[in-house]
Design an enzyme around this catalytic site. Structure first.
Site, PDB file in Angstrom:
ATOM      1  N   ASP A 146     -35.930  13.256 -37.086  1.00 50.51           N
ATOM      2  CA  ASP A 146     -37.117  14.020 -36.692  1.00 50.51           C
ATOM      3  C   ASP A 146     -38.051  13.270 -35.757  1.00 50.51           C
ATOM      4  O   ASP A 146     -38.906  13.879 -35.118  1.00 50.51           O
ATOM      5  CB  ASP A 146     -37.901  14.457 -37.943  1.00 50.51           C
ATOM      6  CG  ASP A 146     -38.285  13.289 -38.834  1.00 50.51           C
ATOM      7  OD1 ASP A 146     -38.061  12.134 -38.421  1.00 50.51           O
ATOM      8  OD2 ASP A 146     -38.800  13.533 -39.937  1.00 50.51           O
ATOM      9  N   ASP A 194     -35.621   8.454 -33.390  1.00 50.87           N
ATOM     10  CA  ASP A 194     -34.328   8.964 -33.850  1.00 50.87           C
ATOM     11  C   ASP A 194     -33.481   9.514 -32.707  1.00 50.87           C
ATOM     12  O   ASP A 194     -32.282   9.756 -32.886  1.00 50.87           O
ATOM     13  CB  ASP A 194     -34.532  10.078 -34.884  1.00 50.87           C
ATOM     14  CG  ASP A 194     -35.118   9.567 -36.186  1.00 50.87           C
ATOM     15  OD1 ASP A 194     -34.888   8.388 -36.502  1.00 50.87           O
ATOM     16  OD2 ASP A 194     -35.795  10.338 -36.880  1.00 50.87           O
ATOM     17  N   ASP A 224     -31.620  12.175 -43.307  1.00 50.74           N
ATOM     18  CA  ASP A 224     -32.879  11.615 -43.791  1.00 50.74           C
ATOM     19  C   ASP A 224     -33.176  12.164 -45.177  1.00 50.74           C
ATOM     20  O   ASP A 224     -32.776  13.282 -45.508  1.00 50.74           O
ATOM     21  CB  ASP A 224     -34.024  11.993 -42.848  1.00 50.74           C
ATOM     22  CG  ASP A 224     -34.056  11.116 -41.605  1.00 50.74           C
ATOM     23  OD1 ASP A 224     -33.576   9.979 -41.676  1.00 50.74           O
ATOM     24  OD2 ASP A 224     -34.559  11.582 -40.571  1.00 50.74           O
TER      25      ASP A 224
END
Length: 658
Positions: free
Chosen positions: A391, A395, A93
């Protein structure tokens, strides 16, 4: 590593049974009693099979776990310790991992007023507003206040400038808009008291906008904020394409761009129902575009460069506009060209070449959490060992599907952490590089322990097979074999597992996922060292028997020699390529203690009444020690020569410039 250890232990079991069977056949053929044959076979099996290996491997992983925890990488599953060291690609990310997760509105575009620059960063409320360094006109300032007013109402964050660390909460975009409101002279708390919220549509990855309906003193207004390509077409504009081009231009400079709009609606029954908001969001008035900057973490560029140096690809995943994502990726050294960017819309559309597009892409923009699973699977089909960071709750499937899931510890959700193998305590991409280095160090230490265990077991097997083939008595009794393994293996194996990281771990490419644990280098080293120890010890035993030594004296001296051999050989195992003389003893005092302790324990046993009789031991005179030490050092000299030859071979294989 778990799969490799399983294959290796099965192979080791088969080879060990074959060796023991050969010894039994030779002894029976020589007329040795079945009772003695049985005990010797069992003792040799114990010698060849490294029963202490699981303990040493667990110790190596546990030590690496503690080292990683000290550097903000928390291990949830022990086998995952070396996982990052094996990964060939990290899909990470952007927000909060590569960046500071401190979004700040830095630039505004306002219809009829152009661009406005906003100073300050993070949660600072003192940054002035200006146009090319000049003070804003009253009309421009009113336009900024209108945009900030709508953005502060279509907002779920809380911000108290005087509250310190406890004075703010909520999404970073919402917080940035509240800070902008303060800079524009607005108090969000007062605004919310005077404009009652009637309905709302929270932001979602599918809609890409948020909306709220408020009752103002002069009527009802809908306030909207969201992605420019979604919100701008819903506004009454003479030239929406021009506005979208401005948004793209801002995005290409690294800004995350959101549009803010508003619309007055009629005060009628049922108009406050949430589903009516979607029908009313059209024909709005565009208040402007807001360009956000999320500063890169200072160490992010170097961390990406370190990954590339280690042969690990970095793929960036973000919900940002493709142009924004590419601009940030260029700054980080992840991507350079537009064709290296794949959007969530392209992933959703599919296509015959989708797997190839994903495998070759470096940046994934406008990605929804559901797309991450497809990204992981495509990279795995391309032959990669994939580490995925995440997070959020959404996900979790991708973290579970990846070969190694890495969750955020500070801003991550419990669902993400439960699905992950590792947790980054500081949410920092630089900690991923730490995990790669420590994972490779742990795997290297496991290989060292295996090398020591298998090579010493092989040496004992060679010694027995040669002695029986030459018609010599058994070199060692069953209890002496067991003692040899007890006094040398346990402490030295565990101490070797605590060896520190070697230099240059990040300069090596990641090992292939198909590479066996017991590879060509380890086979070569094991055969060579096992042969040296086995041949020298057998030759020494044969020489003693030929010169009239009793079997008791010959075995006693041979046992001292074998302990010394294994004490010396452990220093060969500290590195597969570096000279033992170039690795300081102070780098692993536990190993020095283990070697000295093993020798002291063996010498002490020779002086202990009763125990020395049980083991067939007696102290050696100094003259015999003077012969044993050079013999024991022979394995060190041979292995140093082998490392030197391999070093020369690597240098000669590197093509010269020009």
């Amino acid at each position: 590593m778990t799969r490799r250890l399983e294959r290796f232990t099965r192979l080791l079991g088969i080879v060990s049974l074959g060796l023991v069977g050969a010894v039994i056949a030779l002894q029976v053929g020589m007329g040795t009693s079945l009772r003695e044959t049985f005990f010797v076979a069992i003792a040799l099996a114990v010698s060849v099979i490294p029963e202490g290996l699981p303990v040493a491997v667990t110790v190596a992983l546990s030590i690496a776990t503690r080292r990683m925890a000290r550097r903000n990488v928390i291990v949830r599953h022990l086998p995952a310790v070396e996982g990052l060291g094996a990964c060939t690609v990290v899909a990470t990310d952007k927000t909060g991992t590569l960046t500071m997760n401190q979004l700040t509105v830095k630039r505004l575009w306002l219809p009829d007023h152009g661009f406005v620059e906003v100073e300050g960063s993070g949660l600072e409320i003192d940054g002035p507003l200006h146009r090319s360094g000049e003070k804003l006109s009253d009309a421009t300032h009113d336009a900024v206040r209108s945009l900030a007013h709508s953005a502060a109402l279509c907002n779920d964050a809380d911000f108290d400038p005087q509250g310190g660390a406890d004075g703010y909460s909520g999404d970073t975009v919402d917080l940035a808009f509240l800070v902008l409101a303060w800079k524009a002279g607005l108090d969000a708390g007062t605004l919310r008291k005077t404009a009652h919220r009637l309905a709302e549509r929270p932001f979602s990855a599918e809609r890409k906008y948020a909306a709220s309906l408020h009752q103002h003193a002069d009527g009802r207004l809908i306030h909207v904020k969201g992605a420019a390509e979604i919100v701008v077409p819903l506004c009454d504009l003479a030239d929406p394409d021009r506005v979208l081009d401005l948004a793209d231009e801002m995005a290409s400079r690294g800004y995350r761009v959101l549009a803010v709009a508003a619309k007055r609606v009629e005060d009628r029954t049922g108009a406050s129902a949430p589903e009516t908001l979607d029908r009313e969001i059209c024909g709005m008035t565009l208040l402007g575009l807001a360009g956000f900057i999320d500063p890169l973490r200072p160490e992010a560029r170097q961390a990406v460069a370190d990954c590339h140096r280690a042969g690990v690809d970095v793929r960036m995943i973000t919900g940002d506009h493709a142009a924004t994502a590419l601009a940030i990726a260029r700054d980080l050294g992840i991507a350079e060209r537009p064709d290296e960017v794949v959007t969530g819309r392209e992933i959703a559309a599919g296509g015959a070449d989708l797997v190839e597009r994903i495998a070759s892409a470096r940046v994934f923009a406008r990605v929804e959490p559901a797309h991450k699973v497809e990204i992981v699977q495509a990279l795995q089909r391309a032959g990669h060992f994939v580490a995925m960071t995440g997070d959020g709750v959404n996900d979790a499937p991708a973290l579970h599907r990846a070969d190694l899931g890495v969750a955020m510890g500070r801003d991550g959700t419990d669902a993400a952490r439960d699905a992950a193998d590792l947790v980054l305590a500081d949410d920092n991409f630089a900690s991923v590089v730490v995990g790669i280095e420590e994972g490779r160090a742990a795997y290297a230490n496991i290989r060292k322990v295996i090398y020591l265990a298998i090579s010493t077991g092989a040496a004992e097997a060679v010694m027995f097979l040669l002695a029986l083939a030459m018609g010599l008595p058994l070199p060692l009794t069953a209890i002496q074999l067991l003692w040899l393994n007890l006094v040398t293996n346990g402490g030295q194996h565990v101490a070797l597992a605590a060896e520190g990281s070697e230099k240059g771990l990040l300069d090596r490419p990641p090992r292939s996922p198909q590479e066996p644990l017991f590879d060509a280098i380890m086979i070569r080293q094991t055969l060579l060292s096992g042969a040296v120890i086995g041949l020298v010890s057998t030759a020494a035993f044969a020489w003693m028997i030929a010169h009239g030594w009793s079997e008791f004296d010959a075995r006693n001296t041979l046992l001292f020699l074998m302990v010394a051999f294994e004490n010396v050989h452990v220093f060969n195992c500290r590195s597969e390529s570096r000279s033992a003389f170039r690795i300081p003893l102070s780098a692993n005092w536990a190993l020095i203690v283990a070697v000295v302790g093993a020798q002291a324990l063996h010498i002490g046993a020779a002086f202990t009444p009763g125990f020395s009789d049980l083991l067939g031991l007696e102290p050696l005179p100094l003259s015999e020690w003077l012969l044993l030490v050079p013999l024991a050092l022979s394995v060190l000299l041979v292995m140093e020569g082998d490392k030197l030859l391999r070093s020369w071979g690597r240098r000669s294989s590197v093509p010269r410039a020009g």
